[in-house]
Design a protein around this motif. Structure first.
Motif, PDB file in Angstrom:
ATOM      1  N   GLN A 244       0.824  -1.214   0.000  1.00 37.91           N
ATOM      2  CA  GLN A 244       0.000   0.000   0.000  1.00 37.91           C
ATOM      3  C   GLN A 244       0.860   1.267   0.000  1.00 37.91           C
ATOM      4  O   GLN A 244       0.326   2.373   0.059  1.00 37.91           O
ATOM      5  CB  GLN A 244      -0.916   0.020   1.224  1.00 37.91           C
ATOM      6  N   GLY A 245       2.186   1.095  -0.058  1.00 38.06           N
ATOM      7  CA  GLY A 245       3.085   2.238  -0.071  1.00 38.06           C
ATOM      8  C   GLY A 245       3.243   2.908   1.288  1.00 38.06           C
ATOM      9  O   GLY A 245       3.624   4.070   1.370  1.00 38.06           O
ATOM     10  N   GLN A 246       2.938   2.175   2.334  1.00 36.42           N
ATOM     11  CA  GLN A 246       3.040   2.715   3.687  1.00 36.42           C
ATOM     12  C   GLN A 246       4.225   2.082   4.402  1.00 36.42           C
ATOM     13  O   GLN A 246       4.594   0.938   4.126  1.00 36.42           O
ATOM     14  CB  GLN A 246       1.760   2.453   4.474  1.00 36.42           C
ATOM     15  N   SER A 247       4.796   2.812   5.318  1.00 33.52           N
ATOM     16  CA  SER A 247       5.909   2.305   6.108  1.00 33.52           C
ATOM     17  C   SER A 247       5.440   2.105   7.541  1.00 33.52           C
ATOM     18  O   SER A 247       4.912   3.030   8.161  1.00 33.52           O
ATOM     19  CB  SER A 247       7.078   3.291   6.066  1.00 33.52           C
ATOM     20  N   VAL A 248       5.589   0.900   8.045  1.00 34.71           N
ATOM     21  CA  VAL A 248       5.212   0.578   9.419  1.00 34.71           C
ATOM     22  C   VAL A 248       6.457   0.053  10.110  1.00 34.71           C
ATOM     23  O   VAL A 248       7.080  -0.902   9.636  1.00 34.71           O
ATOM     24  CB  VAL A 248       4.089  -0.487   9.464  1.00 34.71           C
ATOM     25  N   ALA A 249       6.822   0.670  11.224  1.00 36.38           N
ATOM     26  CA  ALA A 249       8.008   0.243  11.970  1.00 36.38           C
ATOM     27  C   ALA A 249       7.660  -0.966  12.829  1.00 36.38           C
ATOM     28  O   ALA A 249       6.640  -0.968  13.524  1.00 36.38           O
ATOM     29  CB  ALA A 249       8.517   1.383  12.848  1.00 36.38           C
ATOM     30  N   PRO A 250       8.490  -2.007  12.792  1.00 36.29           N
ATOM     31  CA  PRO A 250       8.253  -3.173  13.663  1.00 36.29           C
ATOM     32  C   PRO A 250       8.326  -2.767  15.133  1.00 36.29           C
ATOM     33  O   PRO A 250       9.106  -1.892  15.505  1.00 36.29           O
ATOM     34  CB  PRO A 250       9.392  -4.119  13.311  1.00 36.29           C
ATOM     35  N   LYS A 251       7.498  -3.379  15.941  1.00 37.61           N
ATOM     36  CA  LYS A 251       7.500  -3.157  17.384  1.00 37.61           C
ATOM     37  C   LYS A 251       7.518  -4.493  18.091  1.00 37.61           C
ATOM     38  O   LYS A 251       6.934  -5.461  17.616  1.00 37.61           O
ATOM     39  CB  LYS A 251       6.241  -2.405  17.827  1.00 37.61           C
ATOM     40  N   GLY A 252       8.167  -4.496  19.240  1.00 39.55           N
ATOM     41  CA  GLY A 252       8.094  -5.674  20.087  1.00 39.55           C
ATOM     42  C   GLY A 252       6.701  -5.784  20.678  1.00 39.55           C
ATOM     43  O   GLY A 252       5.991  -4.785  20.831  1.00 39.55           O
ATOM     44  N   MET A 253       6.295  -7.006  20.991  1.00 44.21           N
ATOM     45  CA  MET A 253       4.957  -7.227  21.536  1.00 44.21           C
ATOM     46  C   MET A 253       4.994  -8.318  22.584  1.00 44.21           C
ATOM     47  O   MET A 253       5.819  -9.227  22.518  1.00 44.21           O
ATOM     48  CB  MET A 253       3.994  -7.641  20.420  1.00 44.21           C
ATOM     49  N   ASN A 254       4.078  -8.225  23.529  1.00 41.80           N
ATOM     50  CA  ASN A 254       3.796  -9.290  24.490  1.00 41.80           C
ATOM     51  C   ASN A 254       2.410  -9.811  24.155  1.00 41.80           C
ATOM     52  O   ASN A 254       1.461  -9.025  24.077  1.00 41.80           O
ATOM     53  CB  ASN A 254       3.806  -8.751  25.920  1.00 41.80           C
ATOM     54  N   ILE A 255       2.293 -11.115  23.962  1.00 38.12           N
ATOM     55  CA  ILE A 255       1.041 -11.701  23.477  1.00 38.12           C
ATOM     56  C   ILE A 255       0.676 -12.938  24.296  1.00 38.12           C
ATOM     57  O   ILE A 255       1.542 -13.757  24.613  1.00 38.12           O
ATOM     58  CB  ILE A 255       1.174 -12.121  21.988  1.00 38.12           C
ATOM     59  N   VAL A 256      -0.611 -13.093  24.593  1.00 37.81           N
ATOM     60  CA  VAL A 256      -1.167 -14.337  25.136  1.00 37.81           C
ATOM     61  C   VAL A 256      -2.374 -14.698  24.277  1.00 37.81           C
ATOM     62  O   VAL A 256      -3.219 -13.848  23.987  1.00 37.81           O
ATOM     63  CB  VAL A 256      -1.602 -14.198  26.610  1.00 37.81           C
ATOM     64  N   ILE A 257      -2.437 -15.963  23.886  1.00 41.38           N
ATOM     65  CA  ILE A 257      -3.507 -16.451  23.007  1.00 41.38           C
ATOM     66  C   ILE A 257      -4.344 -17.489  23.746  1.00 41.38           C
ATOM     67  O   ILE A 257      -3.817 -18.315  24.489  1.00 41.38           O
ATOM     68  CB  ILE A 257      -2.911 -17.077  21.724  1.00 41.38           C
ATOM     69  N   ASN A 258      -5.660 -17.436  23.509  1.00 42.99           N
ATOM     70  CA  ASN A 258      -6.589 -18.430  24.026  1.00 42.99           C
ATOM     71  C   ASN A 258      -7.581 -18.714  22.914  1.00 42.99           C
ATOM     72  O   ASN A 258      -8.162 -17.793  22.346  1.00 42.99           O
ATOM     73  CB  ASN A 258      -7.306 -17.889  25.263  1.00 42.99           C
ATOM     74  N   THR A 259      -7.773 -19.979  22.587  1.00 45.64           N
ATOM     75  CA  THR A 259      -8.726 -20.301  21.526  1.00 45.64           C
ATOM     76  C   THR A 259      -9.660 -21.415  21.950  1.00 45.64           C
ATOM     77  O   THR A 259      -9.267 -22.322  22.698  1.00 45.64           O
ATOM     78  CB  THR A 259      -8.007 -20.686  20.213  1.00 45.64           C
ATOM     79  N   THR A 260     -10.894 -21.327  21.499  1.00 44.84           N
ATOM     80  CA  THR A 260     -11.860 -22.411  21.681  1.00 44.84           C
ATOM     81  C   THR A 260     -12.199 -23.051  20.341  1.00 44.84           C
ATOM     82  O   THR A 260     -13.059 -23.921  20.277  1.00 44.84           O
ATOM     83  CB  THR A 260     -13.161 -21.897  22.349  1.00 44.84           C
ATOM     84  N   VAL A 261     -11.521 -22.607  19.274  1.00 45.58           N
ATOM     85  CA  VAL A 261     -11.742 -23.211  17.961  1.00 45.58           C
ATOM     86  C   VAL A 261     -10.959 -24.526  17.936  1.00 45.58           C
ATOM     87  O   VAL A 261      -9.747 -24.521  18.137  1.00 45.58           O
ATOM     88  CB  VAL A 261     -11.267 -22.283  16.821  1.00 45.58           C
ATOM     89  N   PRO A 262     -11.634 -25.653  17.722  1.00 45.77           N
ATOM     90  CA  PRO A 262     -10.926 -26.936  17.726  1.00 45.77           C
ATOM     91  C   PRO A 262      -9.841 -26.974  16.645  1.00 45.77           C
ATOM     92  O   PRO A 262     -10.113 -26.689  15.477  1.00 45.77           O
ATOM     93  CB  PRO A 262     -12.025 -27.958  17.430  1.00 45.77           C
ATOM     94  N   LEU A 263      -8.623 -27.276  17.059  1.00 42.87           N
ATOM     95  CA  LEU A 263      -7.499 -27.299  16.126  1.00 42.87           C
ATOM     96  C   LEU A 263      -7.624 -28.465  15.147  1.00 42.87           C
ATOM     97  O   LEU A 263      -8.010 -29.562  15.533  1.00 42.87           O
ATOM     98  CB  LEU A 263      -6.190 -27.390  16.902  1.00 42.87           C
ATOM     99  N   GLY A 264      -7.315 -28.216  13.895  1.00 43.22           N
ATOM    100  CA  GLY A 264      -7.311 -29.266  12.871  1.00 43.22           C
ATOM    101  C   GLY A 264      -8.692 -29.769  12.524  1.00 43.22           C
ATOM    102  O   GLY A 264      -8.836 -30.850  11.942  1.00 43.22           O
TER     103      GLY A 264
END
Length: 188
Positions: free
Chosen positions: A158-178
């Motif tokens: 899109q011709g935009q510049s986005v600087a990478p940032k560090g992140m802290n992430i926690v994921i929780n899913t109820t969608v059955p995997l596979g």
């Protein structure tokens, strides 16, 4: 995406007059706005509290955001949507929650609520230079890495510049995997 409005000074050639602004991501302040007064509200409230507690325990701070993405199934068009063809999906009650915050480091710390099943991983916040390594098989975190990398690839297109940032992430899913219910897509 363009609007249906036309420029009247153009001899009615149906030339679009303006472009529509990008669609905003829906945001909510309360869980009641998402789940209403349904039987899910109490269960989901506990789930959100649990992901926030896990986030605080890992990172010693509150998450800056929580993202919710439902699993989905396609009525027609299975596995052709990523090729640009039409599909008819519908969202499921099962979903993925991602609690996160930015950090001052140059790394993304990725944890799952079920740490016994999903090993935590840290990777460098390299933006479009991130190499998603699947040489030893696809791992659960590779899907997140693809979404992370995809943000920078899309911005670049899109011709935009986005600087990478560090992140802290926690994921929780109820969608059955596979299960064919787009568990990976729900957090990419």
């Amino acid at each position: 995406v363009t609007t249906a409005a036309t420029n009247s000074n153009n001899n009615n050639n149906n030339v679009p007059a303006t472009k529509s602004p990008p669609k905003a991501v829906p945001t909510f302040s309360t869980l009641r706005e998402i789940y209403g007064n349904s039987s899910q509200l109490q269960r989901q409230t506990l789930r959100y509290k649990n992901i926030c507690a896990r986030f605080r325990a890992l990172y010693n701070e509150e998450p800056e955001f929580i993202i919710r993405a439902p699993g989905r199934a396609n009525i027609i068009g299975e596995h052709i949507d990523y090729m640009g063809f039409s599909v008819m999906p519908f969202a499921l009650e099962n979903d993925t929650l991602i609690a996160g915050s930015t950090n001052a480091s140059n790394s993304v710390q990725l944890n799952h609520i079920d740490e016994n099943k999903f090993t935590p991983v840290t990777f460098d916040a390299e933006g479009k230079n991130l190499n998603v390594n699947v040489s030893n098989g696809v791992q659960w975190y590779n899907y997140f890495q693809c979404g992370y990398r995809g943000l920078f690839d899309e911005a670049d297109e899109q011709g935009q510049s986005v600087a990478p940032k560090g992140m802290n992430i926690v994921i929780n899913t109820t969608v059955p995997l596979g299960s064919g219910l787009s568990s990976s897509s729900s957090f990419v």
